[in-house]
Scaffold this motif. Structure first.
Motif, PDB file in Angstrom:
ATOM      1  N   LEU A   5       0.854  -1.188   0.000  1.00  0.00           N
ATOM      2  CA  LEU A   5       0.000   0.000   0.000  1.00  0.00           C
ATOM      3  C   LEU A   5       0.888   1.237   0.000  1.00  0.00           C
ATOM      4  O   LEU A   5       1.828   1.335   0.800  1.00  0.00           O
ATOM      5  CB  LEU A   5      -0.892   0.007   1.261  1.00  0.00           C
ATOM      6  CG  LEU A   5      -1.744   1.264   1.445  1.00  0.00           C
ATOM      7  CD1 LEU A   5      -2.848   1.333   0.383  1.00  0.00           C
ATOM      8  CD2 LEU A   5      -2.363   1.305   2.847  1.00  0.00           C
ATOM      9  N   SER A   7       0.865   5.067   0.922  1.00  0.00           N
ATOM     10  CA  SER A   7      -0.032   5.778   1.823  1.00  0.00           C
ATOM     11  C   SER A   7       0.488   7.150   2.235  1.00  0.00           C
ATOM     12  O   SER A   7       1.691   7.354   2.421  1.00  0.00           O
ATOM     13  CB  SER A   7      -0.217   4.924   3.097  1.00  0.00           C
ATOM     14  OG  SER A   7      -0.970   5.614   4.065  1.00  0.00           O
ATOM     15  N   ALA A  16      -5.263   1.420   5.525  1.00  0.00           N
ATOM     16  CA  ALA A  16      -4.272   0.424   5.968  1.00  0.00           C
ATOM     17  C   ALA A  16      -4.838  -0.411   7.113  1.00  0.00           C
ATOM     18  O   ALA A  16      -4.622  -1.630   7.185  1.00  0.00           O
ATOM     19  CB  ALA A  16      -2.986   1.127   6.414  1.00  0.00           C
ATOM     20  N   ILE A  30       3.380  -1.395   4.030  1.00  0.00           N
ATOM     21  CA  ILE A  30       2.798  -0.057   3.836  1.00  0.00           C
ATOM     22  C   ILE A  30       3.946   0.925   3.646  1.00  0.00           C
ATOM     23  O   ILE A  30       4.753   1.139   4.565  1.00  0.00           O
ATOM     24  CB  ILE A  30       1.936   0.328   5.050  1.00  0.00           C
ATOM     25  CG1 ILE A  30       0.865  -0.750   5.288  1.00  0.00           C
ATOM     26  CG2 ILE A  30       1.278   1.695   4.826  1.00  0.00           C
ATOM     27  CD1 ILE A  30       0.372  -0.814   6.702  1.00  0.00           C
ATOM     28  N   VAL A  52      -0.004   6.502  10.536  1.00  0.00           N
ATOM     29  CA  VAL A  52      -0.188   5.090  10.147  1.00  0.00           C
ATOM     30  C   VAL A  52       0.075   4.182  11.353  1.00  0.00           C
ATOM     31  O   VAL A  52      -0.722   3.292  11.664  1.00  0.00           O
ATOM     32  CB  VAL A  52       0.740   4.726   8.957  1.00  0.00           C
ATOM     33  CG1 VAL A  52       0.788   3.221   8.740  1.00  0.00           C
ATOM     34  CG2 VAL A  52       0.267   5.433   7.683  1.00  0.00           C
TER      35      VAL A  52
END
Ligand code: FO1
Length: 301
Positions: A5, A7, A16, A30, A52
């Motif tokens: 991902l 992000s 996420a 991520i 995150v």
């Protein structure tokens, strides 16, 4: 499926969180924008990495989207009393993250190493990878206010100055895990983050677009019915792309990189496009959207 991902902050972190409930930790990496990072009070602050991490660790403040829940700002009040810079709100517990990170960086660890250690300490399973180990700050070219460092535009000036351009400074080397993670992925997802200031900093690193061209890339629109889910994106599309905010403008921005695009119902035609409810109102919504994006991506493989 092995999933990577790309992000930015809040939208990416929430997506996420949904993905992390559906994809095995070993199969999810991520890659997070660090163009918003800056040194404040002598400390290395990495807002998107922390957003995150805190979200995946279920520690984030769900209303603000950034920072920690149950936070207090007593250090900030003291700094203000000393006449220090108080426009950027660092919380008391959040400060611990910046202290630990800065100490490790000064001792010679890389941002990748210290991030992995902090994420492990917070019990986070998936790999959280900063896009770059070196400083690679995003600056905003504004109308009437010159070229501003990202946080001075975004927080200090509340993203009010009209954006005429976005620039990235510093070495363009991705962190060591970035290209290998993309090469190993079955699908690379682009979170519903701001393309210009959250995703482009990652795409502009050496070798990233070339690696992505060899993979299936599926993006989720951060625009729903012409409005940004959060932040100044809608105005940026108008000033940078010269068109009204729409999911189509986002798809056009990513162009040939995209193998699939997920947008809100009513925002576009089917095909290699999937229309779903993309507003993540709560945790169930995050998991539902992540599930829809994964099954769409699987159908494109
Ligand atoms: N955003 C704000 O609008 N105001 C703040 O005072 C602020 C403080 C802050 C502290 C730590 C952190 O990790 C994030 C913080 N953010 C704040 C959010 C951040 O500036 C942006 O959300 C991202 O950089 C954009 O993705």
């Amino acid at each position: 499926m092995k999933v990577v991902l790309l992000s930015g902050g809040v939208g990416g972190a929430r997506f996420a969180d949904g993905l992390a409930r559906l994809v095995r930790a070993d199969d999810l990496a991520i890659i997070v924008n660090t163009g918003d990072d800056f040194v404040h009070w002598g400390l290395h602050v990495a807002p998107d990495l922390d957003t995150v991490m805190y979200t995946l660790a279920e520690l984030s403040d769900d209303v603000r989207g950034w920072g920690l829940a149950d936070e207090r700002f007593r250090a900030l009040a003291m700094v203000e009393r000393y006449g220090g810079e108080a426009w950027f709100q660092l919380g008391d517990r959040d400060l611990a993250t910046h202290l630990m990170r800065t100490e490790a960086l000064r001792a010679g660890q890389t941002l990748s190493q210290v991030t992995a250690r902090l994420a492990r300490a917070l019990g986070i399973g998936p790999a959280v990878v900063p896009m770059a180990d070196g400083l690679r700050p995003t600056w905003i070219e504004t109308e009437g206010h010159g070229v501003l460092p990202f946080q001075h535009w975004f927080v200090a000036r509340r993203a009010a100055p009209v954006v005429r351009g976005v620039r990235f400074f510093g070495p363009a080397a991705p962190a060591p895990a970035v290209i290998p993670a993309i090469d190993a992925a079955d699908v690379v997802l682009i979170a519903p983050s701001n393309p210009w200031v959250s995703i482009d900093p990652i795409l502009a690193l050496d070798g990233v677009c070339e690696a992505l061209a060899r993979r299936l890339v599926v993006a989720v629109s951060p625009i729903v019915h012409g409005r940004a889910i959060k932040g100044p994106l809608a105005g940026m599309i108008e000033s940078l792309a010269g068109e009204p905010a729409s999911a189509a403008a986002i798809a056009r921005h990513y162009g040939p990189l995209l193998g699939g695009f997920v947008l809100a119902e009513g925002d576009g035609a089917p095909g290699r496009i999937r229309a779903v409810d993309i507003v993540m109102a709560d945790r169930a919504g995050r998991v539902r959207l992540a599930g829809e994006v994964l099954s769409f991506a699987e159908s494109l493989l």
